[in-house]
Design a protein around this motif. Structure first.
Motif, PDB file in Angstrom:
ATOM      1  N   ALA A 137       0.888  -1.028   0.039  1.00 13.75           N
ATOM      2  CA  ALA A 137      -0.070   0.024   0.136  1.00 13.75           C
ATOM      3  C   ALA A 137       0.873   1.265   0.085  1.00 13.75           C
ATOM      4  O   ALA A 137       0.627   2.351  -0.729  1.00 13.75           O
ATOM      5  CB  ALA A 137      -0.935   0.052   1.087  1.00 13.75           C
ATOM      6  N   LYS A 138       1.896   1.224   0.879  1.00 15.91           N
ATOM      7  CA  LYS A 138       2.672   2.452   0.844  1.00 15.91           C
ATOM      8  C   LYS A 138       3.613   2.585  -0.182  1.00 15.91           C
ATOM      9  O   LYS A 138       3.586   3.755  -0.752  1.00 15.91           O
ATOM     10  CB  LYS A 138       3.708   2.300   1.970  1.00 15.91           C
ATOM     11  CG  LYS A 138       3.185   2.533   3.485  1.00 15.91           C
ATOM     12  CD  LYS A 138       3.976   2.386   4.300  1.00 15.91           C
ATOM     13  CE  LYS A 138       3.511   2.546   5.946  1.00 15.91           C
ATOM     14  NZ  LYS A 138       4.483   2.696   7.116  1.00 15.91           N
ATOM     15  N   ALA A 139       3.931   1.451  -0.969  1.00 15.89           N
ATOM     16  CA  ALA A 139       4.806   1.850  -2.035  1.00 15.89           C
ATOM     17  C   ALA A 139       3.833   2.234  -3.501  1.00 15.89           C
ATOM     18  O   ALA A 139       4.176   3.133  -3.991  1.00 15.89           O
ATOM     19  CB  ALA A 139       5.143   0.328  -2.770  1.00 15.89           C
ATOM     20  N   GLN A 140       2.522   1.995  -3.305  1.00 13.21           N
ATOM     21  CA  GLN A 140       1.753   2.362  -4.470  1.00 13.21           C
ATOM     22  C   GLN A 140       1.355   3.930  -4.201  1.00 13.21           C
ATOM     23  O   GLN A 140       1.283   4.495  -5.239  1.00 13.21           O
ATOM     24  CB  GLN A 140       0.524   1.519  -4.364  1.00 13.21           C
ATOM     25  CG  GLN A 140       0.576  -0.001  -4.943  1.00 13.21           C
ATOM     26  CD  GLN A 140       1.324   0.045  -6.260  1.00 13.21           C
ATOM     27  OE1 GLN A 140       0.623   0.481  -7.313  1.00 13.21           O
ATOM     28  NE2 GLN A 140       2.320  -0.762  -6.329  1.00 13.21           N
ATOM     29  N   MET A 141       1.365   4.278  -2.953  1.00 10.52           N
ATOM     30  CA  MET A 141       0.652   5.652  -2.688  1.00 10.52           C
ATOM     31  C   MET A 141       2.056   6.394  -3.054  1.00 10.52           C
ATOM     32  O   MET A 141       1.633   7.351  -3.356  1.00 10.52           O
ATOM     33  CB  MET A 141       0.455   5.713  -1.122  1.00 10.52           C
ATOM     34  CG  MET A 141      -0.902   5.424  -0.794  1.00 10.52           C
ATOM     35  SD  MET A 141      -1.503   5.467   0.994  1.00 10.52           S
ATOM     36  CE  MET A 141      -0.462   4.401   1.714  1.00 10.52           C
ATOM     37  N   ALA A 142       3.194   6.069  -2.541  1.00  9.13           N
ATOM     38  CA  ALA A 142       4.486   6.705  -3.111  1.00  9.13           C
ATOM     39  C   ALA A 142       4.468   7.330  -4.744  1.00  9.13           C
ATOM     40  O   ALA A 142       5.138   8.102  -4.984  1.00  9.13           O
ATOM     41  CB  ALA A 142       5.454   6.006  -2.693  1.00  9.13           C
ATOM     42  N   THR A 143       3.920   6.347  -5.589  1.00  7.17           N
ATOM     43  CA  THR A 143       3.806   6.700  -6.894  1.00  7.17           C
ATOM     44  C   THR A 143       3.144   7.908  -7.336  1.00  7.17           C
ATOM     45  O   THR A 143       3.191   8.408  -8.489  1.00  7.17           O
ATOM     46  CB  THR A 143       3.215   5.420  -7.796  1.00  7.17           C
ATOM     47  OG1 THR A 143       1.943   5.377  -7.571  1.00  7.17           O
ATOM     48  CG2 THR A 143       3.790   4.168  -7.506  1.00  7.17           C
TER      49      THR A 143
END
Length: 202
Positions: A161-167
């Motif tokens: 989830a955090k990796a996707q939000m970072a995009t």
């Protein structure tokens, strides 16, 4: 009757069946497997439980016994919170029961559970219809939340989830969750239940 047979009761049979379901899954529960767990002959069980449906019924009654409070708090919101939390916790201890016990007929402990719920609301000005509607809503919340928690598919993959939000593809999610932690399931249950019980009844 053997020494082991004299220790048999509906309660001991239910406890053995629950232990099997917890350790091996509900599909492993059978009259033969329960007898093996108790160290008795299969036919010895039939004096206490007549059929597989009867076995499921005593299992469900034992489960509902775990939901009972030793005493009911006077404040109805606190009382329902304690009842809901205790019920939620029993489902997390026995996640297989969320689905496997749906067909079980209500037993004496299910009736006691409902009696405690109604006792919690006895001092309110709610009508009978309002009480039943509220209790059904709380039950749905408890069951649904426990089902989500018990399901591996429902778990939040925090790193993903955090990796996707970072995009930058999810700005609204990042605004809400990006600077803080994603709420733990337990926190979400407690806060959701509080909101539910504090909401005005229509």
């Amino acid at each position: 009757m053997s020494t082991n047979d004299t220790k048999l009761s509906r309660e001991s049979i239910a406890a053995a069946a629950l232990a099997i379901a917890d350790a091996e899954g509900f599909a492993s529960v059978s009259m033969r497997r329960v007898a093996q767990e108790l160290g008795v002959g299969t036919m010895s069980l039939y004096y206490y439980v007549k059929t597989k449906d009867d076995l499921i019924a005593v299992m469900d009654d034992a489960l509902m016994g775990e939901a009972l409070l030793p005493s009911i708090p006077k404040d109805w919101r606190r009382a329902l919170t304690e009842i809901a939390t205790r019920t939620h916790d029993l489902f997390l201890r026995h996640p297989w029961a969320l689905v496997s016990m749906l067909s079980a007929p209500p037993g004496i402990n299910a009736m006691r559970h409902m009696e405690q719920c109604l006792e919690a609301l006895a001092g309110t000005s709610m009508t009978a219809q309002q009480k039943l509607a509220l209790l059904a809503t709380v039950d749905d919340f408890v069951f649904g939340h426990a089902l989500r928690e018990a399901s591996a598919d429902g778990a939040i993959d925090v790193a993903f989830a955090k990796a996707q939000m970072a995009t930058g593809a999810f700005p609204r999610l990042a605004e809400v969750f990006g600077k803080g932690r994603i709420p733990a399931q337990r926190d979400r249950f407690k806060k959701g239940l509080k909101v539910l019980l504090e909401a005005e009844l229509s």
